[in-house]
Design an enzyme around this catalytic site. Sequence first.
Site, PDB file in Angstrom:
ATOM      1  N   ARG A   1       0.853  -1.188   0.000  1.00  0.00           N
ATOM      2  CA  ARG A   1       0.000   0.000   0.000  1.00  0.00           C
ATOM      3  C   ARG A   1       0.894   1.244   0.000  1.00  0.00           C
ATOM      4  NH1 ARG A   1       1.946   1.928   3.789  1.00  0.00           N
ATOM      5  NH2 ARG A   1       0.812   3.869   3.478  1.00  0.00           N
ATOM      6  N   GLY A   2       0.250   2.425  -0.147  1.00  0.00           N
ATOM      7  CA  GLY A   2       1.015   3.660  -0.313  1.00  0.00           C
ATOM      8  C   GLY A   2       1.088   3.919  -1.809  1.00  0.00           C
ATOM      9  N   ALA A   3       0.752   5.156  -2.215  1.00  0.00           N
ATOM     10  CA  ALA A   3       0.567   5.442  -3.642  1.00  0.00           C
ATOM     11  C   ALA A   3       1.740   4.982  -4.526  1.00  0.00           C
ATOM     12  CB  ALA A   3       0.259   6.923  -3.820  1.00  0.00           C
TER      13      ALA A   3
ATOM     14  N   ARG B   1      -7.336  -0.384  -6.734  1.00  0.00           N
ATOM     15  CA  ARG B   1      -7.473   0.756  -5.811  1.00  0.00           C
ATOM     16  C   ARG B   1      -7.686   2.012  -6.643  1.00  0.00           C
ATOM     17  NH1 ARG B   1      -4.240   1.187  -0.642  1.00  0.00           N
ATOM     18  NH2 ARG B   1      -6.072   2.442  -0.179  1.00  0.00           N
TER      19      ARG B   1
ATOM     20  N   GLN C   1      -2.268   2.701   9.917  1.00  0.00           N
ATOM     21  CA  GLN C   1      -0.971   2.726   9.212  1.00  0.00           C
ATOM     22  C   GLN C   1       0.075   3.512  10.003  1.00  0.00           C
ATOM     23  OE1 GLN C   1      -3.894   3.446   7.740  1.00  0.00           O
ATOM     24  NE2 GLN C   1      -3.983   2.744   5.632  1.00  0.00           N
TER      25      GLN C   1
ATOM     26  N   ASP D   1      -2.059  10.937  -2.226  1.00  0.00           N
ATOM     27  CA  ASP D   1      -2.412   9.857  -3.161  1.00  0.00           C
ATOM     28  C   ASP D   1      -2.772  10.388  -4.533  1.00  0.00           C
ATOM     29  OD1 ASP D   1      -3.057   8.764  -0.305  1.00  0.00           O
ATOM     30  OD2 ASP D   1      -2.680   7.060  -1.626  1.00  0.00           O
TER      31      ASP D   1
ATOM     32  N   ASN E   1      -5.602  12.528   0.373  1.00  0.00           N
ATOM     33  CA  ASN E   1      -4.698  11.686   1.172  1.00  0.00           C
ATOM     34  C   ASN E   1      -5.553  10.951   2.201  1.00  0.00           C
ATOM     35  OD1 ASN E   1      -1.921  10.859   1.653  1.00  0.00           O
ATOM     36  ND2 ASN E   1      -2.137  11.831   3.650  1.00  0.00           N
ATOM     37  N   LYS E   2      -4.914  10.124   2.987  1.00  0.00           N
ATOM     38  CA  LYS E   2      -5.612   9.263   3.946  1.00  0.00           C
ATOM     39  C   LYS E   2      -6.660  10.032   4.737  1.00  0.00           C
ATOM     40  CE  LYS E   2      -5.211   5.789   4.259  1.00  0.00           C
ATOM     41  NZ  LYS E   2      -6.059   4.742   3.649  1.00  0.00           N
TER      42      LYS E   2
HETATM   43  O1  MRU Z   1      -4.621   3.438   1.948  1.00  0.00           O
HETATM   44  P1  MRU Z   1      -3.121   3.610   1.889  1.00  0.00           P
HETATM   45  O2  MRU Z   1      -2.461   3.109   3.147  1.00  0.00           O
HETATM   46  O3  MRU Z   1      -2.519   3.067   0.630  1.00  0.00           O
HETATM   47  O4  MRU Z   1      -2.968   5.170   1.871  1.00  0.00           O
HETATM   48  C1  MRU Z   1      -1.696   5.732   1.800  1.00  0.00           C
HETATM   49  C2  MRU Z   1      -1.644   7.149   2.090  1.00  0.00           C
HETATM   50  O5  MRU Z   1      -2.628   7.823   2.260  1.00  0.00           O
HETATM   51  C3  MRU Z   1      -0.283   7.745   2.074  1.00  0.00           C
HETATM   52  O6  MRU Z   1      -0.196   8.784   2.961  1.00  0.00           O
HETATM   53  C4  MRU Z   1       0.006   8.182   0.638  1.00  0.00           C
HETATM   54  O7  MRU Z   1      -0.186   7.115  -0.243  1.00  0.00           O
HETATM   55  C5  MRU Z   1       1.349   8.686   0.481  1.00  0.00           C
HETATM   56  S1  MRU Z   1       2.481   7.425   0.209  1.00  0.00           S
HETATM   57  C6  MRU Z   1       3.972   8.066  -0.146  1.00  0.00           C
END
Ligand code: MRU
Length: 349
Positions: A53-55, A96, A206, A247, A257-258
């Site tokens: 996970r993470g963009a 996603r 996270q 994201d 973002n999250k």
């Molecule tokens: O749902 P996730 O855990 O994939 O969400 C990730 C985030 O919101 C991060 O903050 C974002 O992707 C930045 S990653 C460098």
Amino acid sequence: MIDNFFGFDSVDISEDGNALIIIDQTELPSKEIFLSLKNEEEVAEAITSLRVRGAPAIGIAASFGICVIVKNLRPKDYRAYLYEFDRVYDILLKTRPTAVNLRNCLESLRSTLNRSIEDGYTSTEEIQEIILDRAKQIKREDIENNIKMAELGLSLLKPGSTILTYCNAGHLAVSRFGSALSPIYLAKSRGVTIKVFACETRPLMQGARLTAYELLKAGVDTTLICDNMVSSVMSGGLIDAVITGCDRIAANGDVANKIGTSMVAILASHYKIPHYIIGPSTTIDPECKSGEDIVIEERSSDEVTHRWFKKQIAPEGVKVFNPAFDITPAKLVSAIITEKGIFRYPYNF
Ligand code: MRU
């Protein structure tokens, strides 16, 4: 030079090119388990269930993923290769919706594939090699971008400051070093003290599970707080700056973002604390004029009611609203840092 405090990359490809290798983030922090994924079911499941996970990490996983999946299907000629590539592309694209890096990486591989065929390559081995080279280049670019963003981000921080961060935009969310956390790792590598308050980031934790794990592994002075403590620590003067990842960034600078990032941004603005967003330029989506155009992923209710608790914590049948991301309006962001520079409102990337 940033030290790699981890000794592994979060996303990689096996030496024989037959498997996508990831650290299973759902098992962290208690177990460091590496998975070797070879087919579309395994790769799609790993992305949807947040094992990776993470963009940026999702984009790189999809890039290596499509290479190994199509290779392992052993298409007999380039037409069969194209057919399987497009089929797997559609499956991975749907895993996603919010992080635009996934789409950007897959599109980039698709253009490389088109070009190689226009250039007259027709053997599946040659095409495979060209696509894999591009996927490896995407990972190298991710690492280079993270190093550039680390320098730019650190230039905004005073030695001795305390940063508040949200979710995980570190080593685990990219292939190596991190976006929002990369300045912290650069500071650590240079012996500069920066302390971090990490929000636990309900419902998937996270921050508690991943950010706290990786910051401790790197020896960073880290304090974990619940999300509803942000106002309290900010009003108490404990926070000098907020740094989060992103994201997707709309053309006007609105940031997805999250879920909860906008709450942190509103509080930071109230307490006059700068809020920096750090992410690679591939996170900017010119097709989205503003945050209103960004599709927000909604996830299963059990993430709120059951997951991470020994017993279900909410009554059976309660309605649950569980959006995974929110939009922080551009005006609330003090600066957006990409590998290309430091941008400020009104945004013109
Ligand atoms: O749902 P996730 O855990 O994939 O969400 C990730 C985030 O919101 C991060 O903050 C974002 O992707 C930045 S990653 C460098």
